[in-house]
Design a protein around this motif. Structure first.
Motif, mmCIF file in Angstrom:
data_model
loop_
_atom_site.group_PDB
_atom_site.id
_atom_site.type_symbol
_atom_site.label_atom_id
_atom_site.label_comp_id
_atom_site.label_asym_id
_atom_site.label_seq_id
_atom_site.Cartn_x
_atom_site.Cartn_y
_atom_site.Cartn_z
ATOM 1 N N PRO A 18 -5.149 -6.178 5.957
ATOM 2 C CA PRO A 18 -6.492 -6.278 5.371
ATOM 3 C C PRO A 18 -6.626 -7.549 4.549
ATOM 4 N N GLY A 19 -7.842 -8.086 4.490
ATOM 5 C CA GLY A 19 -8.074 -9.376 3.854
ATOM 6 C C GLY A 19 -7.598 -9.472 2.432
ATOM 7 N N ARG A 20 -7.730 -8.400 1.651
ATOM 8 C CA ARG A 20 -7.349 -8.495 0.236
ATOM 9 C C ARG A 20 -5.840 -8.603 0.039
ATOM 10 N N TYR A 21 -5.057 -8.334 1.103
ATOM 11 C CA TYR A 21 -3.599 -8.474 1.012
ATOM 12 C C TYR A 21 -3.114 -9.826 1.550
ATOM 13 N N ILE A 22 -3.993 -10.596 2.139
ATOM 14 C CA ILE A 22 -3.592 -11.904 2.686
ATOM 15 C C ILE A 22 -3.531 -12.913 1.541
ATOM 16 N N LEU A 23 -2.359 -13.481 1.322
ATOM 17 C CA LEU A 23 -2.172 -14.402 0.212
ATOM 18 C C LEU A 23 -2.694 -15.790 0.561
ATOM 19 N N PRO A 24 -3.093 -16.567 -0.464
ATOM 20 C CA PRO A 24 -3.387 -17.985 -0.229
ATOM 21 C C PRO A 24 -2.190 -18.651 0.439
ATOM 22 N N VAL A 25 -2.448 -19.648 1.245
ATOM 23 C CA VAL A 25 -1.384 -20.267 2.054
ATOM 24 C C VAL A 25 -0.209 -20.700 1.197
ATOM 25 N N MET B 210 10.972 3.275 -15.039
ATOM 26 C CA MET B 210 11.401 3.145 -13.651
ATOM 27 C C MET B 210 10.194 2.852 -12.770
ATOM 28 N N ASN B 211 10.354 1.872 -11.871
ATOM 29 C CA ASN B 211 9.386 1.627 -10.808
ATOM 30 C C ASN B 211 9.938 2.202 -9.513
ATOM 31 N N VAL B 212 9.213 3.138 -8.925
ATOM 32 C CA VAL B 212 9.566 3.642 -7.604
ATOM 33 C C VAL B 212 8.643 2.922 -6.630
ATOM 34 N N ASN B 213 9.186 1.981 -5.893
ATOM 35 C CA ASN B 213 8.406 1.085 -5.043
ATOM 36 C C ASN B 213 8.461 1.520 -3.592
ATOM 37 N N HIS B 214 7.330 1.399 -2.911
ATOM 38 C CA HIS B 214 7.267 1.751 -1.496
ATOM 39 C C HIS B 214 6.553 0.639 -0.739
ATOM 40 N N TYR B 215 7.245 0.094 0.268
ATOM 41 C CA TYR B 215 6.719 -1.006 1.065
ATOM 42 C C TYR B 215 6.584 -0.528 2.519
ATOM 43 N N PRO B 216 5.381 -0.106 2.930
ATOM 44 C CA PRO B 216 5.201 0.349 4.315
ATOM 45 C C PRO B 216 5.421 -0.800 5.300
ATOM 46 N N PRO B 217 5.632 -0.481 6.579
ATOM 47 C CA PRO B 217 5.721 -1.551 7.579
ATOM 48 C C PRO B 217 4.454 -2.414 7.549
ATOM 49 N N CYS B 218 4.652 -3.724 7.650
ATOM 50 C CA CYS B 218 3.528 -4.659 7.567
ATOM 51 C C CYS B 218 3.316 -5.295 8.934
ATOM 52 N N PRO B 219 2.086 -5.288 9.445
ATOM 53 C CA PRO B 219 1.852 -5.833 10.791
ATOM 54 C C PRO B 219 2.080 -7.331 10.913
ATOM 55 N N ASP B 220 2.001 -8.071 9.798
ATOM 56 C CA ASP B 220 2.258 -9.514 9.856
ATOM 57 C C ASP B 220 2.888 -9.963 8.531
ATOM 58 N N PRO B 221 4.225 -9.887 8.427
ATOM 59 C CA PRO B 221 4.905 -10.230 7.174
ATOM 60 C C PRO B 221 4.719 -11.670 6.726
ATOM 61 N N SER B 222 4.235 -12.541 7.607
ATOM 62 C CA SER B 222 4.058 -13.943 7.219
ATOM 63 C C SER B 222 2.857 -14.147 6.296
ATOM 64 N N LEU B 223 1.979 -13.146 6.197
ATOM 65 C CA LEU B 223 0.736 -13.322 5.460
ATOM 66 C C LEU B 223 0.776 -12.797 4.030
ATOM 67 N N THR B 224 1.788 -12.028 3.692
ATOM 68 C CA THR B 224 1.762 -11.357 2.397
ATOM 69 C C THR B 224 3.179 -11.200 1.864
ATOM 70 N N LEU B 225 3.285 -10.665 0.664
ATOM 71 C CA LEU B 225 4.564 -10.339 0.037
ATOM 72 C C LEU B 225 4.497 -8.921 -0.488
ATOM 73 N N GLY B 226 5.654 -8.291 -0.611
ATOM 74 C CA GLY B 226 5.704 -6.980 -1.241
ATOM 75 C C GLY B 226 5.579 -7.087 -2.752
ATOM 76 N N THR B 227 6.248 -8.062 -3.314
ATOM 77 C CA THR B 227 6.161 -8.381 -4.741
ATOM 78 C C THR B 227 6.324 -9.885 -4.879
ATOM 79 N N GLY B 228 5.518 -10.503 -5.732
ATOM 80 C CA GLY B 228 5.575 -11.943 -5.906
ATOM 81 C C GLY B 228 6.733 -12.400 -6.763
ATOM 82 N N PRO B 229 6.982 -13.703 -6.818
ATOM 83 C CA PRO B 229 8.093 -14.246 -7.607
ATOM 84 C C PRO B 229 7.951 -13.902 -9.090
#
Length: 339
Positions: A16-23, A186-205
């Motif tokens: 989805p568009g809101r998950y696509i990071l700036p280049v 505690m953070n319990v994190n869940h990262y579902p499968p992503c259809p295009d990992p090149s467009l987003t990150l699970g957590t930023g730097p």
């Protein structure tokens, strides 16, 4: 920016568009060539040779800010029960999970989809998260019986590592006890499968704000640390995979350890990349100071001629306010506290 949690519906066919990071923020933007991933240091906590263990923790903290521990004393069945409880939570029907959904960052327990503001841009990372308090443990589900033994065991690991880190720094073994390590979450994190990992990150730097973080994950891959060249603490670098042995726990130091050690130990900068095949669930247990605690460089480390504190004293509450305001950006955060 409110959003429907990723784990609430069917698998996404596109990002989805809101998950696509700036280049310039996408995973490939900070890769500067290919290198073989370094072997994450292994610290064996078994036995009673604390001098040897303290030296190994110090070396790993100085070079990477990251290491893995084996023979850590957390029973396999305790780790397994906690991971199953975490996975089961994200597999609940949406209406059961949404009882705990909130955009109030101070609420615990809190279920949310992560969001972050940076450089005037607003976007979402590919992660659902359940934040839970650990003092006392708070679990918003019937499987909460797994939380208390896991929290107790992991806290014991963290406190032993902090005692050994103090020894490695030449401080009193009890230096980090009391209010310096009296807080946590505690953070319990869940990262579902992503259809295009090149467009987003699970957590930023980012670097973690506290003293030390203990991480358990259900599948390998995803977590990356920033590997610096000699003497390069916070500038350019190479993102490399953090690969841990089965059954090991991954630990990293946070900002407070770097400040207290006067830069001798590194706060490990890291991020999470997404994967297209399997969901990844991780549990990050944070140990940090109490909000009112005064944090300062250990005086014993700045007594030698020519040694000066790199950072000014502050309260941990002040630090967290800056950390949130600067969206966790390492250099921007630490600039507020440098002498």
């Amino acid at each position: 920016m409110a959003a429907e949690p990723l784990s609430n519906g069917a698998a996404h066919q596109s990002v989805p568009g809101r998950y696509i990071l700036p280049v310039h923020k996408r995973p490939s933007s900070s890769v500067k060539g290919k290198v073989a991933p370094p072997v994450l240091p292994i610290v064996d906590l078994g036995g009673d040779d604390d001098v040897r263990i303290a030296e190994e923790i110090f070396r790993a903290g100085r070079e990477f800010g990251f290491f893995q521990v084996v023979n850590h004393g957390v029973p396999e069945e305790v780790m397994g029960a906690m991971m199953r409880a975490a996975e089961d939570f994200f597999g609940l029907p949406a209406d059961e999970k949404m009882v705990y959904y909130s955009t109030d960052g101070k609420k615990l327990p809190r279920f949310h989809t992560s969001t972050r503001n940076g450089d005037g841009e607003e976007f979402l990372y590919w992660r659902d998260c359940l934040k839970i308090g650990c003092h006392p443990p708070e679990w918003p589900h019937k499987l909460g019986a797994a939380l208390e033994p896991y929290t107790a065991a992991v806290t014991a690991v963290a406190r032993r590592v902090l005692r050994l880190a103090a020894v490695g720094l030449g401080l009193e073994e009890e230096h980090f006890e009391g209010s310096l390590s009296g807080g946590g979450m505690m953070n319990v994190n869940h990262y579902p499968p992503c259809p295009d990992p090149s467009l987003t990150l699970g957590t930023g730097p980012h670097c973690d704000p506290g003293l030390v973080t203990v991480l358990m994950e259900n599948v390998g891959g995803g977590l990356q640390m920033l590997l610096h060249g000699d003497g390069d603490a916070g500038g350019s670098g190479m993102w490399v995979d953090v690969e841990a042995a089965p059954g090991a726990l991954v630990l990293n130091f946070g900002h407070q350890m770097e400040v207290i050690s006067n830069g001798r130990l590194r706060s490990g900068e890291h991020r999470v990349v997404t994967g297209a095949r399997a969901a990844r669930t991780s549990l990050a247990s944070f140990v940090w100071p109490e909000l009112e605690c005064a944090v300062a460089t250990a005086q014993e480390l700045v007594l030698a001629p020519g040694e000066v504190p790199l950072y000014r004293p502050y309260s941990y509450g002040e630090f967290l306010g800056v950390y949130v305001a600067e969206a966790g950006h390492r250099d921007a955060v630490m600039a507020h506290f440098k002498h």
